[in-house]
Design a protein around this motif. Sequence first.
Motif, mmCIF file in Angstrom:
data_model
loop_
_atom_site.group_PDB
_atom_site.id
_atom_site.type_symbol
_atom_site.label_atom_id
_atom_site.label_comp_id
_atom_site.label_asym_id
_atom_site.label_seq_id
_atom_site.Cartn_x
_atom_site.Cartn_y
_atom_site.Cartn_z
ATOM 1 N N TYR A 12 0.793 -1.231 0.000
ATOM 2 C CA TYR A 12 0.000 0.000 0.000
ATOM 3 C C TYR A 12 0.830 1.289 0.000
ATOM 4 N N TRP A 13 1.884 1.279 -0.767
ATOM 5 C CA TRP A 13 2.556 2.536 -1.058
ATOM 6 C C TRP A 13 2.809 2.607 -2.560
ATOM 7 N N TRP A 14 2.917 3.794 -3.071
ATOM 8 C CA TRP A 14 3.081 3.962 -4.503
ATOM 9 C C TRP A 14 3.883 5.230 -4.795
ATOM 10 N N VAL A 15 4.503 5.240 -5.963
ATOM 11 C CA VAL A 15 5.274 6.396 -6.404
ATOM 12 C C VAL A 15 5.229 6.460 -7.931
ATOM 13 N N SER A 16 5.213 7.661 -8.457
ATOM 14 C CA SER A 16 5.205 7.819 -9.920
ATOM 15 C C SER A 16 6.047 9.031 -10.310
ATOM 16 N N ASN A 24 7.976 15.780 -12.658
ATOM 17 C CA ASN A 24 7.135 15.793 -11.465
ATOM 18 C C ASN A 24 7.146 14.422 -10.796
ATOM 19 N N LEU A 25 7.226 14.428 -9.480
ATOM 20 C CA LEU A 25 7.194 13.203 -8.690
ATOM 21 C C LEU A 25 5.983 13.222 -7.765
ATOM 22 N N VAL A 26 5.325 12.068 -7.659
ATOM 23 C CA VAL A 26 4.153 11.926 -6.794
ATOM 24 C C VAL A 26 4.258 10.595 -6.077
ATOM 25 N N PHE A 36 0.040 11.679 1.283
ATOM 26 C CA PHE A 36 0.200 11.915 -0.152
ATOM 27 C C PHE A 36 1.119 13.121 -0.318
ATOM 28 N N GLY A 37 2.116 13.008 -1.191
ATOM 29 C CA GLY A 37 3.037 14.114 -1.419
ATOM 30 C C GLY A 37 3.437 14.220 -2.878
ATOM 31 N N LEU A 42 2.018 18.393 0.422
ATOM 32 C CA LEU A 42 1.922 17.271 1.355
ATOM 33 C C LEU A 42 0.531 17.235 1.952
ATOM 34 N N ASN A 43 -0.092 16.070 1.922
ATOM 35 C CA ASN A 43 -1.430 15.921 2.466
ATOM 36 C C ASN A 43 -1.446 14.727 3.431
ATOM 37 N N LEU A 44 -1.941 14.964 4.623
ATOM 38 C CA LEU A 44 -2.116 13.908 5.630
ATOM 39 C C LEU A 44 -3.605 13.770 5.901
ATOM 40 N N ALA A 45 -4.072 12.538 5.907
ATOM 41 C CA ALA A 45 -5.501 12.309 6.137
ATOM 42 C C ALA A 45 -5.703 11.214 7.194
ATOM 43 N N TYR A 46 -6.682 11.426 8.061
ATOM 44 C CA TYR A 46 -7.048 10.441 9.094
ATOM 45 C C TYR A 46 -8.554 10.335 9.116
ATOM 46 N N SER A 47 -9.032 9.144 8.751
ATOM 47 C CA SER A 47 -10.482 8.915 8.663
ATOM 48 C C SER A 47 -10.927 8.020 9.807
#
Length: 246
Positions: free
Chosen positions: A111-115, A171-173, A188-189, A240-245
């Motif tokens: 569950y990690w990804w990079v592009s 661009n890196l994501v 997400f960054g 940079l985005n941090l999310a907690y649901s």
Amino acid sequence: MNFFFADAGVGSDFVQEVLTGLDKLHMGTELGLEYQLSSAVKLTAVAAVGKYVYASDPNVAINFDTAGREEDLINLEGTVDLGVAKIKDYKLAQGPQQAYAIGIEYRDPKYWWVSATTNYLASNYANISTLTRTQSFYLDPETNLPFVDATEENVNQALAQKPLENFYLLNLVGGKSWLKKGKYISVFGSINNLFDGVFRTGGYEQSRNGNYGQFKQDNLSGTPSFAPKYWYGYGRTYFLNLAYSF
């Protein structure tokens, strides 16, 4: 309609420029490809090629305020018809007319990804001045006769439309997510323009030098006072985005 101060062959004033009979042509094609190299790796490619041009020679008129003026008026009616502006087939200033991108993405089972995506943008133009493409550009406002050296060859060379510089962007994501006790956490960054490239995204020609004599004089120093104005894209940027649901 445009508004600016102009020193034109018919006189000087703050004017409203009105174009009529102006046609624009937009043509282009786009292609997108996606290939799943493996269960974790995906390749993408995108191409967009266009042709955006003025499709007619419009008529140009200028309007100006005559209230409170006792001298130096262009004329008493407050409007002058400058005739046709020779702009057909000039490029429109609507962003790059060629754009290409190649990307690669990796998604891990944990569950990690990079592009990464590299982009190449080309055939971008600044907006042209229509006033300088009329016959008034040739006229000396002192004599109302054409400047001696305002030949068609010299004027065409002075007003030749040149594209802005082509440029690359990388661009890196990336991101990762976790599921902990029924709660979802994600990060997400992104980094855009990784190499901090400097590039112009657009601009416009000024119409202040509305006659050939002033245009030539302003450009003699190599640093004209009324050169085209440009705007620039961002350098390296981060998100940079941090999310907690819950």
